[in-house]
Design a protein around this motif. Structure first.
Motif, PDB file in Angstrom:
ATOM      1  N   ILE A  25       8.407  16.946 -42.153  1.00  0.00           N
ATOM      2  CA  ILE A  25       7.171  15.523 -40.776  1.00  0.00           C
ATOM      3  C   ILE A  25       8.109  16.254 -40.028  1.00  0.00           C
ATOM      4  CG2 ILE A  25       7.659  13.481 -40.438  1.00  0.00           C
ATOM      5  CD1 ILE A  25       6.132  14.079 -43.287  1.00  0.00           C
ATOM      6  N   LEU A  26       9.223  16.676 -39.706  1.00  0.00           N
ATOM      7  CA  LEU A  26      10.161  16.902 -38.340  1.00  0.00           C
ATOM      8  C   LEU A  26       9.623  18.256 -37.626  1.00  0.00           C
ATOM      9  CD1 LEU A  26      13.750  17.123 -39.530  1.00  0.00           C
ATOM     10  CD2 LEU A  26      12.521  15.927 -37.849  1.00  0.00           C
ATOM     11  N   ASP A  27       9.127  19.596 -38.823  1.00  0.00           N
ATOM     12  CA  ASP A  27       8.434  20.397 -38.649  1.00  0.00           C
ATOM     13  C   ASP A  27       6.619  19.508 -38.056  1.00  0.00           C
ATOM     14  OD1 ASP A  27      10.401  22.243 -38.975  1.00  0.00           O
ATOM     15  OD2 ASP A  27       9.365  22.188 -41.154  1.00  0.00           O
ATOM     16  N   VAL A  28       6.080  18.983 -38.515  1.00  0.00           N
ATOM     17  CA  VAL A  28       5.373  18.619 -37.887  1.00  0.00           C
ATOM     18  C   VAL A  28       5.449  17.987 -36.500  1.00  0.00           C
ATOM     19  CG1 VAL A  28       2.952  17.021 -37.744  1.00  0.00           C
ATOM     20  CG2 VAL A  28       3.642  18.155 -39.771  1.00  0.00           C
ATOM     21  N   PHE A  29       5.917  17.080 -36.142  1.00  0.00           N
ATOM     22  CA  PHE A  29       6.823  16.779 -34.671  1.00  0.00           C
ATOM     23  C   PHE A  29       6.361  17.659 -34.332  1.00  0.00           C
ATOM     24  CE2 PHE A  29       9.295  12.937 -37.524  1.00  0.00           C
ATOM     25  CZ  PHE A  29       7.202  11.768 -36.864  1.00  0.00           C
ATOM     26  N   ALA A  30       7.916  18.848 -34.194  1.00  0.00           N
ATOM     27  CA  ALA A  30       7.807  20.138 -33.299  1.00  0.00           C
ATOM     28  C   ALA A  30       7.069  20.345 -32.804  1.00  0.00           C
ATOM     29  CB  ALA A  30       9.197  20.944 -34.494  1.00  0.00           C
ATOM     30  N   TYR A  31       5.924  21.113 -33.798  1.00  0.00           N
ATOM     31  CA  TYR A  31       4.471  21.020 -33.335  1.00  0.00           C
ATOM     32  C   TYR A  31       4.033  19.852 -32.698  1.00  0.00           C
ATOM     33  CZ  TYR A  31      -0.592  22.062 -34.124  1.00  0.00           C
ATOM     34  OH  TYR A  31      -2.234  22.515 -34.061  1.00  0.00           O
ATOM     35  N   MET A  32       4.154  18.688 -32.537  1.00  0.00           N
ATOM     36  CA  MET A  32       3.707  18.177 -31.746  1.00  0.00           C
ATOM     37  C   MET A  32       4.567  17.637 -30.600  1.00  0.00           C
ATOM     38  SD  MET A  32       2.973  14.696 -34.470  1.00  0.00           S
ATOM     39  CE  MET A  32       1.998  13.607 -33.416  1.00  0.00           C
ATOM     40  N   GLU A  33       4.957  18.767 -30.038  1.00  0.00           N
ATOM     41  CA  GLU A  33       6.345  18.607 -29.487  1.00  0.00           C
ATOM     42  C   GLU A  33       6.884  17.427 -28.859  1.00  0.00           C
ATOM     43  OE1 GLU A  33       3.791  20.571 -25.766  1.00  0.00           O
ATOM     44  OE2 GLU A  33       3.825  22.156 -26.856  1.00  0.00           O
ATOM     45  N   LEU A  34       7.373  16.770 -29.613  1.00  0.00           N
ATOM     46  CA  LEU A  34       8.078  15.441 -29.711  1.00  0.00           C
ATOM     47  C   LEU A  34       9.804  16.261 -29.524  1.00  0.00           C
ATOM     48  CD1 LEU A  34       6.399  12.978 -32.108  1.00  0.00           C
ATOM     49  CD2 LEU A  34       6.094  13.422 -29.951  1.00  0.00           C
ATOM     50  N   PRO A  35      10.372  15.382 -29.103  1.00  0.00           N
ATOM     51  CA  PRO A  35      11.862  15.478 -29.361  1.00  0.00           C
ATOM     52  C   PRO A  35      12.807  15.104 -30.912  1.00  0.00           C
ATOM     53  CG  PRO A  35      11.748  14.615 -28.004  1.00  0.00           C
ATOM     54  CD  PRO A  35      10.396  14.490 -28.104  1.00  0.00           C
ATOM     55  N   ILE A  36      12.344  14.808 -31.056  1.00  0.00           N
ATOM     56  CA  ILE A  36      12.433  14.110 -32.861  1.00  0.00           C
ATOM     57  C   ILE A  36      13.045  15.418 -33.563  1.00  0.00           C
ATOM     58  CG2 ILE A  36      12.481  12.760 -34.534  1.00  0.00           C
ATOM     59  CD1 ILE A  36       9.773  11.200 -33.261  1.00  0.00           C
ATOM     60  N   PRO A  37      12.720  16.097 -34.062  1.00  0.00           N
ATOM     61  CA  PRO A  37      13.666  17.122 -35.111  1.00  0.00           C
ATOM     62  C   PRO A  37      14.920  17.580 -34.184  1.00  0.00           C
ATOM     63  CG  PRO A  37      11.140  17.670 -34.355  1.00  0.00           C
ATOM     64  CD  PRO A  37      11.446  16.394 -33.658  1.00  0.00           C
ATOM     65  N   GLU A  38      14.889  17.477 -32.602  1.00  0.00           N
ATOM     66  CA  GLU A  38      15.692  17.746 -32.167  1.00  0.00           C
ATOM     67  C   GLU A  38      17.049  16.986 -32.100  1.00  0.00           C
ATOM     68  OE1 GLU A  38      12.944  19.177 -30.866  1.00  0.00           O
ATOM     69  OE2 GLU A  38      13.149  21.033 -31.121  1.00  0.00           O
ATOM     70  N   VAL A  39      16.831  15.807 -31.897  1.00  0.00           N
ATOM     71  CA  VAL A  39      17.724  15.164 -31.897  1.00  0.00           C
ATOM     72  C   VAL A  39      18.220  14.950 -33.547  1.00  0.00           C
ATOM     73  CG1 VAL A  39      18.214  12.426 -31.646  1.00  0.00           C
ATOM     74  CG2 VAL A  39      16.485  13.506 -30.031  1.00  0.00           C
ATOM     75  N   ILE A  40      17.980  15.092 -34.799  1.00  0.00           N
ATOM     76  CA  ILE A  40      17.414  14.246 -35.944  1.00  0.00           C
ATOM     77  C   ILE A  40      18.852  15.595 -35.874  1.00  0.00           C
ATOM     78  CG2 ILE A  40      17.256  14.385 -38.464  1.00  0.00           C
ATOM     79  CD1 ILE A  40      14.849  12.849 -37.558  1.00  0.00           C
ATOM     80  N   ARG A  41      17.740  17.229 -35.858  1.00  0.00           N
ATOM     81  CA  ARG A  41      18.867  18.295 -36.341  1.00  0.00           C
ATOM     82  C   ARG A  41      20.692  18.277 -36.365  1.00  0.00           C
ATOM     83  NH1 ARG A  41      13.595  21.264 -36.932  1.00  0.00           N
ATOM     84  NH2 ARG A  41      13.316  20.958 -39.605  1.00  0.00           N
ATOM     85  N   VAL A  42      20.175  18.171 -34.827  1.00  0.00           N
ATOM     86  CA  VAL A  42      21.780  18.066 -34.441  1.00  0.00           C
ATOM     87  C   VAL A  42      22.977  17.079 -34.640  1.00  0.00           C
ATOM     88  CG1 VAL A  42      23.238  16.463 -32.254  1.00  0.00           C
ATOM     89  CG2 VAL A  42      21.187  18.445 -31.804  1.00  0.00           C
ATOM     90  N   MET A  43      21.973  15.961 -35.483  1.00  0.00           N
ATOM     91  CA  MET A  43      23.012  14.237 -35.633  1.00  0.00           C
ATOM     92  C   MET A  43      23.463  15.137 -37.059  1.00  0.00           C
ATOM     93  SD  MET A  43      20.712  11.301 -34.934  1.00  0.00           S
ATOM     94  CE  MET A  43      21.129  10.121 -36.012  1.00  0.00           C
ATOM     95  N   ALA A  44      22.384  16.023 -37.530  1.00  0.00           N
ATOM     96  CA  ALA A  44      23.197  16.523 -39.104  1.00  0.00           C
ATOM     97  C   ALA A  44      23.867  16.824 -39.128  1.00  0.00           C
ATOM     98  CB  ALA A  44      21.195  17.049 -39.529  1.00  0.00           C
ATOM     99  N   ILE A  45      23.945  18.340 -38.037  1.00  0.00           N
ATOM    100  CA  ILE A  45      25.416  18.821 -37.904  1.00  0.00           C
ATOM    101  C   ILE A  45      26.791  18.144 -37.712  1.00  0.00           C
ATOM    102  CG2 ILE A  45      26.090  20.617 -35.814  1.00  0.00           C
ATOM    103  CD1 ILE A  45      23.179  21.797 -35.405  1.00  0.00           C
TER     104      ILE A  45
END
Length: 440
Positions: A25-45
């Protein structure tokens, strides 16, 4: 803070276990150029940092705290060096590249500790394999929907190349993900004894094989053939050893034969010049096609295809100031207009993060690899089973893909699967030293 984190350690572990399901789902958001994946992955770190800092093992706490301080000091020096020396300097690109790279290291440490802890309490292999397979099923459905609606992103810009990546961004990145997931799906097929479950897994394998051939890269096709052939050999050996009904051989061997027979009609067949249409081309058409041929999996072919970027980056590194040679030239090197990666992860790490940087980044990888090898030597390789073979092969393929094709170590979408499988292999190897702590 300490009491809160330690009181919720199990919840944090389950968050990371089910974080795998969120990846497509995050990868699809990345394809749609939404910033959600970056935010969630920073939170994961950030969550991973807290988990490791308060992990209920003093030795691990000490090691991870020291490493985090070391990494922070290095990245600060790396950033300051390029801030003052590099021109042009893109704050967004540099920070994003550092975060994406450290994501792999952080998740590797998290999953090693997490699976080690998990293996003492629950049927961890079943949970991990189930979640990865669900993730692969989501990817397969997205690939099918993209094909049916003809909305898939082309793998290559040139018209002479076939294949699409569905609603995902990068062909090599998706190929690596599919290779990782395919290896785990095959492992579940080999381990599962329920015939109804095998029917579902067989259906998923069919769609995964189609997806891997539809992407049209040599990475996915080579991984497909190697993993499937290895699984068949394991099934044959297991049949000869136990004299049981060879259900896995009956299922997997036709898949391999069908894959080979379907190759000329697939996207990868066209890209390898194996289609009937390509066989009928004129010599000039073939020559033109060779000129735009994608970089292959073989090291020599890859280097020849990426030779221009490699030579340019080497030249930049030689001309760089000593601080940049030590701490790295950052994303894309000392470019003048547009940043270009070599797309061979270890070389990109060396030139991008410098001599000191690549040493620091590889410390966890080399350390965990050392422990895995030590455990294997202590066990004298006598208790290696199908799980270790398939996961070990997948890890080797992961590093091979990172070396020759890139888009793994600094690509969170793919690196999370590699981190998970290295941790998986570590826990499997650990039971050779402590047989009562592992599950078959």
């Amino acid at each position: 803070m300490k009491q809160i984190i330690q009181g919720n350690m199990h919840r944090i572990e389950y968050i990371f276990i089910y974080f795998i399901l969120l990846q497509p789902i995050l990868d699809v958001f990345a394809y749609m150029e939404l910033p959600i994946p970056e935010v969630i992955r920073v939170m994961a770190i950030g969550l991973g940092f807290l988990y490791l800092t308060f992990f209920p093992n003093q030795k691990i706490q000490k090691y991870t705290r020291f490493y985090h301080v070391l990494a922070f000091v290095y990245f600060l020096a790396h950033f300051i060096t390029n801030w003052f020396i590099k021109d042009p300097f893109s704050l967004t690109l540099e920070l994003t590249h550092m975060i994406k790279t450290f994501f792999f290291i952080e998740l590797l440490l998290v999953y090693v500790c997490l699976l080690y802890s998990f293996s003492k309490r629950v049927d961890w292999q079943k949970i991990i394999l189930r979640n990865v397979i669900i993730s692969m099923a989501i990817i397969s459905v997205i690939m099918l929907l993209a094909s049916f609606t003809d909305t898939g992103k082309r793998t290559y810009d040139m018209l002479a190349k076939a294949g699409h990546t569905g609603w995902f961004f990068s062909g090599n990145e998706l190929s690596a993900i599919l290779v990782f997931g395919f290896g785990m799906t095959l492992l579940l097929m080999l381990k599962n004894k329920n015939r109804q479950h095998k029917l579902f897994i067989f259906s998923l394998l069919l769609v995964l094989i189609w997806s891997m051939m539809t992407v049209g890269t040599k990475v996915s096709y080579g991984g497909l053939l190697l993993l499937l052939s290895t699984a068949i050999l394991i099934a044959i050996v297991n049949h000869l050893r136990t004299k049981s009904f060879p259900i896995n051989v009956i299922i997997l061997l036709p898949l391999l034969i069908g894959t080979i027979l379907w190759t000329p009609y697939s996207a990868i067949g066209q890209n390898l010049n194996l289609t009937l249409t390509n066989q009928q081309k004129s010599e000039q058409d073939l020559a033109d096609n060779v000129l735009i041929e994608e970089e292959g999996v073989g090291v020599g072919i890859v280097l020849s295809g990426r030779n221009e970027f490699m030579q340019e980056t080497i030249s930049q590194y030689k001309d760089a100031a000593i601080p940049q040679q030590l701490f790295g030239m950052g994303y894309g090197g000392n470019y003048q207009r547009d940043p270009k990666l070599i797309e061979m992860d270890f070389f990109d790490w060396f030139f991008g993060f410098g001599i000191i940087g690549i040493i620091i980044l590889l410390i966890p990888v080399v350390s965990i690899g050392f422990y895995i090898l030590r455990n294997l030597l202590q066990g004298r390789f006598q208790k290696i089973d199908m799980s270790m073979i398939m996961i070990g092969l997948s890890v080797c393929l992961g590093f091979g893909i990172a070396f020759v094709a890139g888009h793994v170590l600094s690509s969170p979408a793919a690196s999370i699967y590699l981190a998970l499988m290295i941790a998986y292999l570590y826990v499997l190897s650990n039971r050779l030293k402590q047989p009562n702590e592992g599950l078959d």
